[in-house]
Design a protein around this motif. Structure first.
Motif, mmCIF file in Angstrom:
data_model
loop_
_atom_site.group_PDB
_atom_site.id
_atom_site.type_symbol
_atom_site.label_atom_id
_atom_site.label_comp_id
_atom_site.label_asym_id
_atom_site.label_seq_id
_atom_site.Cartn_x
_atom_site.Cartn_y
_atom_site.Cartn_z
ATOM 1 N N ASN A 200 0.835 -1.209 0.000
ATOM 2 C CA ASN A 200 0.000 0.000 0.000
ATOM 3 C C ASN A 200 0.869 1.258 0.000
ATOM 4 O O ASN A 200 0.664 2.176 0.793
ATOM 5 C CB ASN A 200 -0.952 0.010 1.195
ATOM 6 C CG ASN A 200 -2.052 1.057 1.057
ATOM 7 O OD1 ASN A 200 -2.432 1.420 -0.058
ATOM 8 N ND2 ASN A 200 -2.541 1.557 2.168
ATOM 9 N N ARG A 201 1.831 1.294 -0.937
ATOM 10 C CA ARG A 201 2.738 2.435 -1.023
ATOM 11 C C ARG A 201 2.735 3.032 -2.430
ATOM 12 O O ARG A 201 2.539 2.316 -3.417
ATOM 13 C CB ARG A 201 4.170 2.021 -0.664
ATOM 14 C CG ARG A 201 4.333 1.428 0.730
ATOM 15 C CD ARG A 201 5.799 1.256 1.086
ATOM 16 N NE ARG A 201 6.525 0.492 0.078
ATOM 17 C CZ ARG A 201 7.839 0.250 0.117
ATOM 18 N NH1 ARG A 201 8.561 0.718 1.121
ATOM 19 N NH2 ARG A 201 8.423 -0.446 -0.828
ATOM 20 N N VAL A 202 2.982 4.328 -2.475
ATOM 21 C CA VAL A 202 3.224 5.035 -3.735
ATOM 22 C C VAL A 202 4.693 5.418 -3.749
ATOM 23 O O VAL A 202 5.186 6.078 -2.823
ATOM 24 C CB VAL A 202 2.344 6.298 -3.848
ATOM 25 C CG1 VAL A 202 2.723 7.114 -5.081
ATOM 26 C CG2 VAL A 202 0.867 5.913 -3.901
ATOM 27 N N VAL A 203 5.407 4.970 -4.783
ATOM 28 C CA VAL A 203 6.843 5.231 -4.891
ATOM 29 C C VAL A 203 7.058 6.417 -5.830
ATOM 30 O O VAL A 203 6.530 6.429 -6.950
ATOM 31 C CB VAL A 203 7.594 4.000 -5.431
ATOM 32 C CG1 VAL A 203 9.101 4.281 -5.474
ATOM 33 C CG2 VAL A 203 7.298 2.778 -4.573
ATOM 34 N N VAL A 204 7.821 7.408 -5.371
ATOM 35 C CA VAL A 204 8.063 8.611 -6.161
ATOM 36 C C VAL A 204 9.558 8.823 -6.356
ATOM 37 O O VAL A 204 10.384 8.248 -5.649
ATOM 38 C CB VAL A 204 7.432 9.856 -5.502
ATOM 39 C CG1 VAL A 204 5.928 9.692 -5.361
ATOM 40 C CG2 VAL A 204 8.075 10.128 -4.143
ATOM 41 N N GLY A 205 9.884 9.678 -7.341
ATOM 42 C CA GLY A 205 11.277 9.988 -7.604
ATOM 43 C C GLY A 205 11.390 11.041 -8.674
ATOM 44 O O GLY A 205 10.383 11.582 -9.157
ATOM 45 N N PRO A 206 12.595 11.368 -9.106
ATOM 46 C CA PRO A 206 12.794 12.387 -10.130
ATOM 47 C C PRO A 206 12.295 11.920 -11.493
ATOM 48 O O PRO A 206 12.144 10.716 -11.734
ATOM 49 C CB PRO A 206 14.308 12.584 -10.136
ATOM 50 C CG PRO A 206 14.860 11.285 -9.644
ATOM 51 C CD PRO A 206 13.868 10.798 -8.625
ATOM 52 N N ARG A 207 12.062 12.868 -12.368
ATOM 53 C CA ARG A 207 11.506 12.548 -13.681
ATOM 54 C C ARG A 207 12.385 11.574 -14.459
ATOM 55 O O ARG A 207 11.880 10.690 -15.154
ATOM 56 C CB ARG A 207 11.304 13.830 -14.489
ATOM 57 C CG ARG A 207 10.699 13.591 -15.857
ATOM 58 C CD ARG A 207 10.280 14.867 -16.529
ATOM 59 N NE ARG A 207 9.633 14.578 -17.810
ATOM 60 C CZ ARG A 207 9.024 15.488 -18.555
ATOM 61 N NH1 ARG A 207 8.977 16.748 -18.151
ATOM 62 N NH2 ARG A 207 8.465 15.152 -19.697
ATOM 63 N N ALA A 208 13.706 11.724 -14.336
ATOM 64 C CA ALA A 208 14.607 10.842 -15.078
ATOM 65 C C ALA A 208 14.395 9.376 -14.717
ATOM 66 O O ALA A 208 14.656 8.481 -15.534
ATOM 67 C CB ALA A 208 16.061 11.245 -14.813
ATOM 68 N N ALA A 209 13.906 9.122 -13.494
ATOM 69 C CA ALA A 209 13.686 7.741 -13.062
ATOM 70 C C ALA A 209 12.489 7.096 -13.750
ATOM 71 O O ALA A 209 12.271 5.888 -13.626
ATOM 72 C CB ALA A 209 13.514 7.697 -11.543
ATOM 73 N N LEU A 210 11.715 7.901 -14.483
ATOM 74 C CA LEU A 210 10.591 7.348 -15.235
ATOM 75 C C LEU A 210 11.030 6.667 -16.524
ATOM 76 O O LEU A 210 10.260 5.933 -17.142
ATOM 77 C CB LEU A 210 9.583 8.462 -15.591
ATOM 78 C CG LEU A 210 8.695 8.986 -14.473
ATOM 79 C CD1 LEU A 210 7.959 10.237 -14.940
ATOM 80 C CD2 LEU A 210 7.690 7.925 -14.036
ATOM 81 N N ASP A 211 12.270 6.915 -16.952
ATOM 82 C CA ASP A 211 12.750 6.346 -18.208
ATOM 83 C C ASP A 211 12.624 4.827 -18.186
ATOM 84 O O ASP A 211 13.093 4.150 -17.267
ATOM 85 C CB ASP A 211 14.208 6.723 -18.438
ATOM 86 C CG ASP A 211 14.380 8.159 -18.897
ATOM 87 O OD1 ASP A 211 13.356 8.809 -19.190
ATOM 88 O OD2 ASP A 211 15.533 8.630 -18.961
ATOM 89 N N CYS A 212 11.977 4.305 -19.221
ATOM 90 C CA CYS A 212 11.750 2.858 -19.319
ATOM 91 C C CYS A 212 12.306 2.361 -20.656
ATOM 92 O O CYS A 212 11.699 2.585 -21.703
ATOM 93 C CB CYS A 212 10.258 2.552 -19.203
ATOM 94 S SG CYS A 212 9.860 0.798 -19.297
ATOM 95 N N PRO A 213 13.459 1.698 -20.641
ATOM 96 C CA PRO A 213 14.054 1.233 -21.897
ATOM 97 C C PRO A 213 13.491 -0.094 -22.398
ATOM 98 O O PRO A 213 13.587 -0.407 -23.579
ATOM 99 C CB PRO A 213 15.536 1.089 -21.546
ATOM 100 C CG PRO A 213 15.537 0.764 -20.085
ATOM 101 C CD PRO A 213 14.358 1.485 -19.492
ATOM 102 N N VAL A 214 12.901 -0.875 -21.482
ATOM 103 C CA VAL A 214 12.379 -2.192 -21.838
ATOM 104 C C VAL A 214 10.948 -2.314 -21.320
ATOM 105 O O VAL A 214 10.683 -2.057 -20.135
ATOM 106 C CB VAL A 214 13.238 -3.331 -21.244
ATOM 107 C CG1 VAL A 214 12.650 -4.687 -21.619
ATOM 108 C CG2 VAL A 214 14.684 -3.218 -21.725
ATOM 109 N N VAL A 215 10.027 -2.696 -22.198
ATOM 110 C CA VAL A 215 8.618 -2.870 -21.836
ATOM 111 C C VAL A 215 8.278 -4.350 -21.955
ATOM 112 O O VAL A 215 8.471 -4.962 -23.009
ATOM 113 C CB VAL A 215 7.697 -2.049 -22.756
ATOM 114 C CG1 VAL A 215 6.236 -2.223 -22.343
ATOM 115 C CG2 VAL A 215 8.092 -0.574 -22.736
#
Length: 369
Positions: free
Chosen positions: A277-292
C-alpha cells in the motif's frame, strides 16, 4: 462476384449486423451499408443502467443512446434489436476495471469491452442471426493479406482507433468489417448521416468511460473495493517515507500533481505497490523505461519471433521504434531505441509495422521479477 465488403455474394444477399451504439459513427455505418444494398440488421447492447449515466451527453450505451439507435434504424427502415448484456458487461468489463485499479494498474475498459462483450458475445449473436459479417463504426481498416485479413490503422491519423482493437483475433477479424476506416475526416461521416437525414447527424462524440459518466473512477472503485482507498505511505526509491497518500487508486505512473509533498525538486509517481500500500516517487529521469514487458499478447503478424516494430505504450503517445522479442506463454519483451516515460501496468503496448497492427499485450509492472 465480390461485393464492397469483400464477400463473394451479391450485396442484397449479404446480411450484415451493425453494432449500433446510438452515435453518429455506427449510425453512418448502418446508413452506408444500407445505401450499398446490403441486408442490414441493427443491434444495440444495453450494457448498464446507472442512474445519471443513462442520460449524460458524453457517454455511450445508456438508455438515451438506445433510443437514438432505434430512431436511426426506423429512419433507415432496417430491423433493430436491443440485447441485454448487463451481466457480462459487469463481469468482464466493470469488475475487471475495478480490480485492475485496485491492483495498482491503469486499465483501459474500452479494450476489454471490444475484446469480450462486443467481439466475442456480439459476434456470436451476429452469427446466430445468419449474418455474413459484423460491422462497427471504428476508425480502422481491414485488408486481405497473403495469409489472411490484416488490421490496419484508420486513414485519418487523428481518429485512428487501432490501439483499442489490438486484442482482435485473426478469427474475429475474418468476420468483422469497418466501413468508416477509410474516411479521411469526421466530416465525411457526418455527411453520410446528414444525407440520410439521421437524427444523430449532429450528435456529439462520446468522451467519458460509459459507466463512469462523471469521470470519478475512484468513487466507483471505492464502492466496489473499499480496501483500495486505504491511505498509506508515499516513499522514495530507497523506501524513505515522504508523506501520505489517499489510496493508490488516486495515482498513476508519471503523475506529478496532487502528491501533497510540499517544496523541493519535482517528484513523479514511479510505481504503485498495492501489496505494501505504497506510492513510490522519484525524479523525472527515473521514469525512463528502456524495456517494456507485456503479457497476454494477441499476435496478428507472421511467424517471426524477433523483429523491428513501432510501438505505442499509451493511446495518446505516437509510435516509437524498438526491437520486439516474442516469448513463450503469451509474453513479449520490447527493447526501445529510446526510453519512454509514463509506461504504466494495465495499459496496452501495441505493435505496428507501418500501418499494419501486428498485435499487442498488457504492460506488466516494470519493477517486478
Amino acid at each position: 462476384m465480390t461485393n464492397a465488403l469483400g464477400i463473394h455474394k451479391p450485396a442484397g444477399a449479404t446480411r450484415v449486423v451493425v453494432a449500433m451504439s446510438g452515435g453518429v459513427d455506427s449510425s453512418a455505418t448502418a446508413a452506408l451499408l444500407k445505401e450499398q444494398g446490403f441486408d442490414v440488421v441493427g443491434v444495440t447492447l444495453q450494457l448498464y443502467d446507472h442512474g445519471a449515466a443513462v442520460c449524460r451527453p458524453k457517454t455511450c450505451c445508456g438508455s438515451k443512446d438506445i433510443h437514438d439507435a432505434r430512431a436511426v434504424a426506423d429512419a433507415l427502415g432496417i430491423p433493430h434489436y436491443v440485447l441485454d448484456y448487463e451481466a457480462s458487461f459487469r463481469r468482464d468489463v466493470i469488475l475487471r476495471f475495478v480490480d485492475s485499479y485496485a491492483a495498482g494498474e491503469t486499465p483501459i475498459p474500452c479494450v476489454l469491452c471490444n475484446q469480450t462483450v462486443k467481439f466475442r458475445d456480439l459476434l456470436a449473436t451476429a452469427r446466430d442471426l445468419g449474418a455474413d459479417a459484423l460491422a462497427t463504426g471504428h476508425y480502422v481498416r481491414r485488408a486481405e493479406g497473403p495469409d489472411g485479413p490484416q488490421l490496419l490503422k484508420g486513414a485519418d491519423p487523428a481518429r485512428d482507433q487501432s490501439y483499442f482493437l489490438f486484442a482482435t483475433t485473426a478469427e474475429q477479424l475474418a468476420f468483422l468489417r469497418f466501413p468508416l476506416g477509410g474516411m479521411m475526416s469526421k466530416d465525411e461521416t457526418r455527411a453520410i448521416a446528414a444525407r440520410h437525414a439521421l437524427p444523430v447527424a449532429a450528435k456529439r462524440d462520446s468522451q467519458d468511460i460509459c459507466f463512469v459518466p462523471d469521470g470519478d473512477y475512484a468513487a466507483l472503485v471505492t464502492g466496489l473495493r473499499p480496501d483500495a482507498a486505504r491511505p498509506g505511505d508515499i516513499v522514495d526509491g530507497a523506501g524513505r517515507v515522504l508523506g501520505r497518500h489517499r489510496g493508490i487508486i488516486h495515482y498513476t505512473i508519471g503523475q506529478r500533481k496532487g502528491l501533497g509533498l510540499g517544496g523541493g525538486p519535482p517528484l513523479y509517481v514511479l510505481a504503485l505497490d498495492p501489496a505494501a500500500n505504497r506510492v513510490v516517487v522519484g525524479p523525472r529521469a527515473a521514469l525512463d523505461c528502456p524495456v517494456v514487458r507485456v503479457r497476454d499478447v494477441n499476435w496478428l503478424g507472421g511467424p517471426e519471433m524477433e523483429l523491428r516494430v513501432e510501438a505505442r505504450v499509451r493511446s495518446t503517445r505516437p509510435p516509437v521504434p524498438g526491437l520486439l522479442r516474442r516469448l513463450e506463454g503469451g509474453k513479449a519483451e520490447l527493447m526501445l531505441d529510446h526510453p519512454e516515460q509514463g509506461v504504466a501496468p494495465g495499459q496496452a503496448c501495441v505493435f505496428y509495422q507501418g500501418d499494419r497492427v501486428l498485435g499487442g499485450g498488457w504492460i506488466l509492472p516494470q519493477r517486478s521479477s
